[in-house]
Scaffold this motif. Structure first.
Motif, PDB file in Angstrom:
ATOM      1  N   ARG A  29       0.839  -1.196   0.000  1.00 28.94           N
ATOM      2  CA  ARG A  29       0.000   0.000   0.000  1.00 28.94           C
ATOM      3  C   ARG A  29       0.874   1.247   0.000  1.00 28.94           C
ATOM      4  N   VAL A  30       1.884   1.249   0.840  1.00 30.16           N
ATOM      5  CA  VAL A  30       2.802   2.381   0.932  1.00 30.16           C
ATOM      6  C   VAL A  30       3.603   2.512  -0.365  1.00 30.16           C
ATOM      7  N   ALA A  31       4.085   1.399  -0.899  1.00 32.46           N
ATOM      8  CA  ALA A  31       4.884   1.426  -2.126  1.00 32.46           C
ATOM      9  C   ALA A  31       4.092   2.004  -3.290  1.00 32.46           C
ATOM     10  N   VAL A  32       2.866   1.567  -3.455  1.00 28.81           N
ATOM     11  CA  VAL A  32       2.022   2.038  -4.554  1.00 28.81           C
ATOM     12  C   VAL A  32       1.836   3.549  -4.464  1.00 28.81           C
ATOM     13  N   VAL A  34       3.660   5.894  -2.763  1.00 32.05           N
ATOM     14  CA  VAL A  34       4.896   6.669  -2.875  1.00 32.05           C
ATOM     15  C   VAL A  34       5.450   6.611  -4.297  1.00 32.05           C
ATOM     16  N   LEU A  35       5.426   5.442  -4.928  1.00 29.59           N
ATOM     17  CA  LEU A  35       5.944   5.336  -6.296  1.00 29.59           C
ATOM     18  C   LEU A  35       5.117   6.163  -7.274  1.00 29.59           C
ATOM     19  N   ALA A  36       3.801   6.191  -7.086  1.00 25.98           N
ATOM     20  CA  ALA A  36       2.959   7.024  -7.955  1.00 25.98           C
ATOM     21  C   ALA A  36       3.304   8.503  -7.772  1.00 25.98           C
ATOM     22  N   TRP A  94       7.837   8.857   7.178  1.00 33.20           N
ATOM     23  CA  TRP A  94       8.351   7.510   7.440  1.00 33.20           C
ATOM     24  C   TRP A  94       8.096   6.610   6.226  1.00 33.20           C
ATOM     25  N   ASP A  95       6.873   6.651   5.708  1.00 31.73           N
ATOM     26  CA  ASP A  95       6.511   5.822   4.564  1.00 31.73           C
ATOM     27  C   ASP A  95       7.353   6.162   3.337  1.00 31.73           C
ATOM     28  N   VAL A  96       7.500   7.448   3.064  1.00 33.68           N
ATOM     29  CA  VAL A  96       8.292   7.884   1.912  1.00 33.68           C
ATOM     30  C   VAL A  96       9.730   7.392   2.050  1.00 33.68           C
ATOM     31  N   GLY A  97      10.305   7.585   3.214  1.00 30.82           N
ATOM     32  CA  GLY A  97      11.672   7.128   3.444  1.00 30.82           C
ATOM     33  C   GLY A  97      11.816   5.629   3.307  1.00 30.82           C
ATOM     34  N   SER A  98      10.847   4.894   3.805  1.00 34.48           N
ATOM     35  CA  SER A  98      10.903   3.425   3.710  1.00 34.48           C
ATOM     36  C   SER A  98      10.936   2.965   2.259  1.00 34.48           C
ATOM     37  N   VAL A  99      10.125   3.579   1.428  1.00 34.06           N
ATOM     38  CA  VAL A  99      10.068   3.192   0.021  1.00 34.06           C
ATOM     39  C   VAL A  99      11.297   3.687  -0.732  1.00 34.06           C
ATOM     40  N   LEU A 100      11.648   4.958  -0.550  1.00 35.64           N
ATOM     41  CA  LEU A 100      12.744   5.519  -1.342  1.00 35.64           C
ATOM     42  C   LEU A 100      14.107   4.971  -0.937  1.00 35.64           C
ATOM     43  N   VAL A 101      14.305   4.668   0.324  1.00 32.92           N
ATOM     44  CA  VAL A 101      15.565   4.034   0.739  1.00 32.92           C
ATOM     45  C   VAL A 101      15.659   2.646   0.113  1.00 32.92           C
ATOM     46  N   SER A 102      14.559   1.917   0.111  1.00 34.06           N
ATOM     47  CA  SER A 102      14.549   0.598  -0.527  1.00 34.06           C
ATOM     48  C   SER A 102      14.776   0.717  -2.029  1.00 34.06           C
TER      49      SER A 102
END
Length: 148
Positions: A29-32, A34-36, A94-102
């Motif tokens: 859910r977070v990935a979708v 943030v990536l969009a 937090w969510d943005v960082g989790s996705v972008l760091v990954s």
């Protein structure tokens, strides 16, 4: 519905670990989201190359939104995403960082450098990198003390 690819599952596992999410569904859910949002900020060759580097499912998320045509600061990126998802700023950060760091861990370093050069200052921190930019100021020889 098709089962997700191994590459996509691995990316979600990285995001889940990075963000300490309880389930892969939360990480997805977070990935979708943030990536969009990132897809709105990236343009040109960098956008296309990121899409090629990502698993197909993640690349679709990145491509679902057209580039906005206006760059926003990293703070505004998080703030706008928080407002659009009706989530607190701190949670969204937090969510943005989790996705972008990954994401940063999956991209070639040269591509990440080009992405960061395209985006306004401040995004490096969201990707888990040091932000070593000098705020719109070019150093001149007179500004640098050279040890003899």
């Amino acid at each position: 519905m098709h089962a997700p690819s191994d590459a996509y599952t691995n990316l979600l596992e990285q995001i889940r670990y990075q963000g300490a999410y309880a389930t892969l569904e939360q990480a997805e859910r977070v990935a979708v989201t943030v990536l969009a949002a990132l897809g709105e900020q990236l343009t040109g060759a960098e956008r296309a190359e990121v899409g090629r580097q990502l698993p197909t499912e993640a690349a679709r998320c990145l491509a679902q939104a057209a580039p906005s045509g206006t760059s926003v600061t990293a703070h505004a990126f998080v703030k706008n995403l928080a407002a659009s998802t009706d989530a607190p700023y701190a949670t969204t950060r937090w969510d943005v960082g989790s996705v972008l760091v990954s994401l940063a861990r999956t991209l070639p370093p040269q591509l990440l450098d080009r992405i960061l050069a395209q985006l306004p200052a401040g995004y490096a921190l969201l990707f888990g990198k040091a932000d070593l930019t000098v705020n719109s100021r070019h150093l001149h020889a007179a500004d640098v003390a050279v040890a003899a």
